[in-house]
Scaffold this motif. Sequence first.
Motif, PDB file in Angstrom:
ATOM      1  N   GLY A 113       0.806  -1.210   0.000  1.00 28.89           N
ATOM      2  CA  GLY A 113       0.000   0.000   0.000  1.00 28.89           C
ATOM      3  C   GLY A 113       0.841   1.263   0.000  1.00 28.89           C
ATOM      4  N   LEU A 114       1.900   1.276   0.794  1.00 31.75           N
ATOM      5  CA  LEU A 114       2.781   2.443   0.838  1.00 31.75           C
ATOM      6  C   LEU A 114       3.455   2.684  -0.512  1.00 31.75           C
ATOM      7  CD1 LEU A 114       4.432   1.984   4.355  1.00 31.75           C
ATOM      8  CD2 LEU A 114       2.768   3.722   3.669  1.00 31.75           C
ATOM      9  N   ALA A 115       3.830   1.603  -1.192  1.00 32.54           N
ATOM     10  CA  ALA A 115       4.439   1.741  -2.517  1.00 32.54           C
ATOM     11  C   ALA A 115       3.458   2.396  -3.494  1.00 32.54           C
ATOM     12  CB  ALA A 115       4.879   0.376  -3.035  1.00 32.54           C
ATOM     13  N   PHE A 116       2.183   2.005  -3.421  1.00 30.90           N
ATOM     14  CA  PHE A 116       1.169   2.622  -4.282  1.00 30.90           C
ATOM     15  C   PHE A 116       0.961   4.094  -3.926  1.00 30.90           C
ATOM     16  CE2 PHE A 116      -0.139  -1.562  -5.780  1.00 30.90           C
ATOM     17  CZ  PHE A 116      -0.604  -1.274  -7.049  1.00 30.90           C
ATOM     18  N   LEU A 117       1.002   4.412  -2.630  1.00 29.43           N
ATOM     19  CA  LEU A 117       0.824   5.804  -2.217  1.00 29.43           C
ATOM     20  C   LEU A 117       1.951   6.688  -2.754  1.00 29.43           C
ATOM     21  CD1 LEU A 117      -0.366   5.373   1.485  1.00 29.43           C
ATOM     22  CD2 LEU A 117      -1.707   6.224  -0.446  1.00 29.43           C
ATOM     23  N   LEU A 118       3.175   6.210  -2.668  1.00 28.89           N
ATOM     24  CA  LEU A 118       4.307   6.976  -3.186  1.00 28.89           C
ATOM     25  C   LEU A 118       4.208   7.159  -4.692  1.00 28.89           C
ATOM     26  CD1 LEU A 118       7.232   5.423  -1.095  1.00 28.89           C
ATOM     27  CD2 LEU A 118       6.261   7.714  -0.860  1.00 28.89           C
ATOM     28  N   LEU A 119       3.887   6.070  -5.376  1.00 29.60           N
ATOM     29  CA  LEU A 119       3.767   6.138  -6.833  1.00 29.60           C
ATOM     30  C   LEU A 119       2.622   7.059  -7.250  1.00 29.60           C
ATOM     31  CD1 LEU A 119       4.667   5.109  -9.617  1.00 29.60           C
ATOM     32  CD2 LEU A 119       3.096   3.176  -9.313  1.00 29.60           C
ATOM     33  N   ALA A 176       3.414   4.728 -15.174  1.00 27.83           N
ATOM     34  CA  ALA A 176       3.104   4.631 -13.748  1.00 27.83           C
ATOM     35  C   ALA A 176       2.064   3.538 -13.495  1.00 27.83           C
ATOM     36  CB  ALA A 176       2.598   5.973 -13.227  1.00 27.83           C
ATOM     37  N   MET A 177       1.056   3.476 -14.352  1.00 25.97           N
ATOM     38  CA  MET A 177       0.025   2.439 -14.212  1.00 25.97           C
ATOM     39  C   MET A 177       0.628   1.052 -14.427  1.00 25.97           C
ATOM     40  SD  MET A 177      -3.112   3.918 -13.808  1.00 25.97           S
ATOM     41  CE  MET A 177      -4.437   3.287 -14.832  1.00 25.97           C
ATOM     42  N   ALA A 178       1.525   0.956 -15.403  1.00 31.06           N
ATOM     43  CA  ALA A 178       2.174  -0.327 -15.664  1.00 31.06           C
ATOM     44  C   ALA A 178       3.002  -0.769 -14.470  1.00 31.06           C
ATOM     45  CB  ALA A 178       3.047  -0.222 -16.918  1.00 31.06           C
ATOM     46  N   PHE A 179       3.737   0.169 -13.867  1.00 25.35           N
ATOM     47  CA  PHE A 179       4.573  -0.173 -12.727  1.00 25.35           C
ATOM     48  C   PHE A 179       3.723  -0.501 -11.497  1.00 25.35           C
ATOM     49  CE2 PHE A 179       7.094   0.987  -8.947  1.00 25.35           C
ATOM     50  CZ  PHE A 179       8.132   0.086  -9.116  1.00 25.35           C
ATOM     51  N   GLY A 180       2.671   0.294 -11.277  1.00 23.83           N
ATOM     52  CA  GLY A 180       1.841   0.093 -10.089  1.00 23.83           C
ATOM     53  C   GLY A 180       0.965  -1.140 -10.185  1.00 23.83           C
ATOM     54  N   PHE A 181      -0.046  -1.067 -11.032  1.00 27.35           N
ATOM     55  CA  PHE A 181      -1.006  -2.163 -11.129  1.00 27.35           C
ATOM     56  C   PHE A 181      -0.418  -3.413 -11.773  1.00 27.35           C
ATOM     57  CE2 PHE A 181      -3.883   1.610 -11.035  1.00 27.35           C
ATOM     58  CZ  PHE A 181      -4.466   1.331  -9.802  1.00 27.35           C
ATOM     59  N   GLY A 182       0.673  -3.232 -12.519  1.00 26.11           N
ATOM     60  CA  GLY A 182       1.314  -4.389 -13.128  1.00 26.11           C
ATOM     61  C   GLY A 182       2.453  -4.947 -12.292  1.00 26.11           C
ATOM     62  N   ALA A 183       3.587  -4.239 -12.284  1.00 24.36           N
ATOM     63  CA  ALA A 183       4.805  -4.772 -11.668  1.00 24.36           C
ATOM     64  C   ALA A 183       4.690  -4.938 -10.152  1.00 24.36           C
ATOM     65  CB  ALA A 183       5.988  -3.859 -12.005  1.00 24.36           C
ATOM     66  N   LEU A 184       4.106  -3.956  -9.464  1.00 28.83           N
ATOM     67  CA  LEU A 184       3.991  -4.071  -8.007  1.00 28.83           C
ATOM     68  C   LEU A 184       3.117  -5.251  -7.608  1.00 28.83           C
ATOM     69  CD1 LEU A 184       3.686  -0.369  -6.734  1.00 28.83           C
ATOM     70  CD2 LEU A 184       5.633  -1.918  -6.531  1.00 28.83           C
ATOM     71  N   HIS A 185       2.020  -5.450  -8.325  1.00 26.91           N
ATOM     72  CA  HIS A 185       1.163  -6.590  -8.022  1.00 26.91           C
ATOM     73  C   HIS A 185       1.893  -7.913  -8.236  1.00 26.91           C
ATOM     74  CE1 HIS A 185      -2.962  -4.426  -8.215  1.00 26.91           C
ATOM     75  NE2 HIS A 185      -2.717  -4.821  -6.981  1.00 26.91           N
ATOM     76  N   VAL A 186       2.614  -8.005  -9.332  1.00 22.01           N
ATOM     77  CA  VAL A 186       3.338  -9.247  -9.612  1.00 22.01           C
ATOM     78  C   VAL A 186       4.424  -9.488  -8.560  1.00 22.01           C
ATOM     79  CG1 VAL A 186       4.898 -10.404 -11.225  1.00 22.01           C
ATOM     80  CG2 VAL A 186       2.856  -9.229 -12.081  1.00 22.01           C
ATOM     81  N   GLY A 187       5.222  -8.459  -8.273  1.00 18.44           N
ATOM     82  CA  GLY A 187       6.319  -8.616  -7.315  1.00 18.44           C
ATOM     83  C   GLY A 187       5.849  -8.959  -5.919  1.00 18.44           C
ATOM     84  N   PHE A 188       4.925  -8.183  -5.382  1.00 12.01           N
ATOM     85  CA  PHE A 188       4.423  -8.447  -4.036  1.00 12.01           C
ATOM     86  C   PHE A 188       3.586  -9.719  -4.003  1.00 12.01           C
ATOM     87  CE2 PHE A 188       5.800  -4.173  -3.297  1.00 12.01           C
ATOM     88  CZ  PHE A 188       6.025  -4.081  -1.930  1.00 12.01           C
ATOM     89  N   GLY A 189       2.891 -10.005  -5.097  1.00 10.31           N
ATOM     90  CA  GLY A 189       2.111 -11.236  -5.154  1.00 10.31           C
ATOM     91  C   GLY A 189       2.988 -12.472  -5.036  1.00 10.31           C
ATOM     92  N   LEU A 190       4.137 -12.452  -5.694  1.00  9.02           N
ATOM     93  CA  LEU A 190       5.060 -13.583  -5.598  1.00  9.02           C
ATOM     94  C   LEU A 190       5.578 -13.757  -4.171  1.00  9.02           C
ATOM     95  CD1 LEU A 190       7.107 -13.139  -8.899  1.00  9.02           C
ATOM     96  CD2 LEU A 190       5.483 -14.980  -8.363  1.00  9.02           C
TER      97      LEU A 190
END
Length: 202
Positions: A159-165, A180-194
């Motif tokens: 959540g904090l990563a999304f707030l900063l972004l 920004a959308m690609a990094f947030g909804f894409g990469a952050l979800h994949v990374g934290f999801g793993l």
Amino acid sequence: MAATPLRNGNPTVTLHERAEANLRFIRDTMERATLFTAVPGWGMVAVGLTAGVAVVLAALQPTLWRWLLVWIGEAVLALTIGATTMWRKARRQDHSLASAAARRFFFAFVPPLVVGSLLSVVLVRHGAYDLLPGTWLLLYGTGVTAAGAFSVRVVPLLGLAFLLLGSVTLFLPLPLTHWAMAFGFGALHVGFGLVIARKYGG
């Protein structure tokens, strides 16, 4: 005076060590009862992948209205994936989505999403499409951070990563918000999801 050793199978365990083990067990049990642990790691990975596709499709749209429709479709798809995988993980872990921990999680997570939907309508009516991505990232981050207080430790970090972004994205021109959308909804979800999938059971 030293504690009297007690024979428990092969190892010799002191009263002090047994008390510490019992306290750890009680603490772990209470933590599981008060935290919502059914956040679906693999579901988040799937959402991240579909968001990556949405970024590409949205960038190809000839009008802002069709760009918006792509993201509305992605939001519906993401909620469907999240709800389905969360239900499956909760069932696998024998956790109820109606438990007190789950209710606290949802009551913290849902209101920012509702606010984001209402603000999106207002921004579209005023033609402020360039503010939509930052608003979405910020309010999603707000929901994840608030709900993360009732879940495993990695969730509020997401959540904090999304707030900063989102804070940065508010000041970007619309063409750059795609990244920004690609990094947030894409990469952050994949990374934290793993991370969640590997450390917290899927």
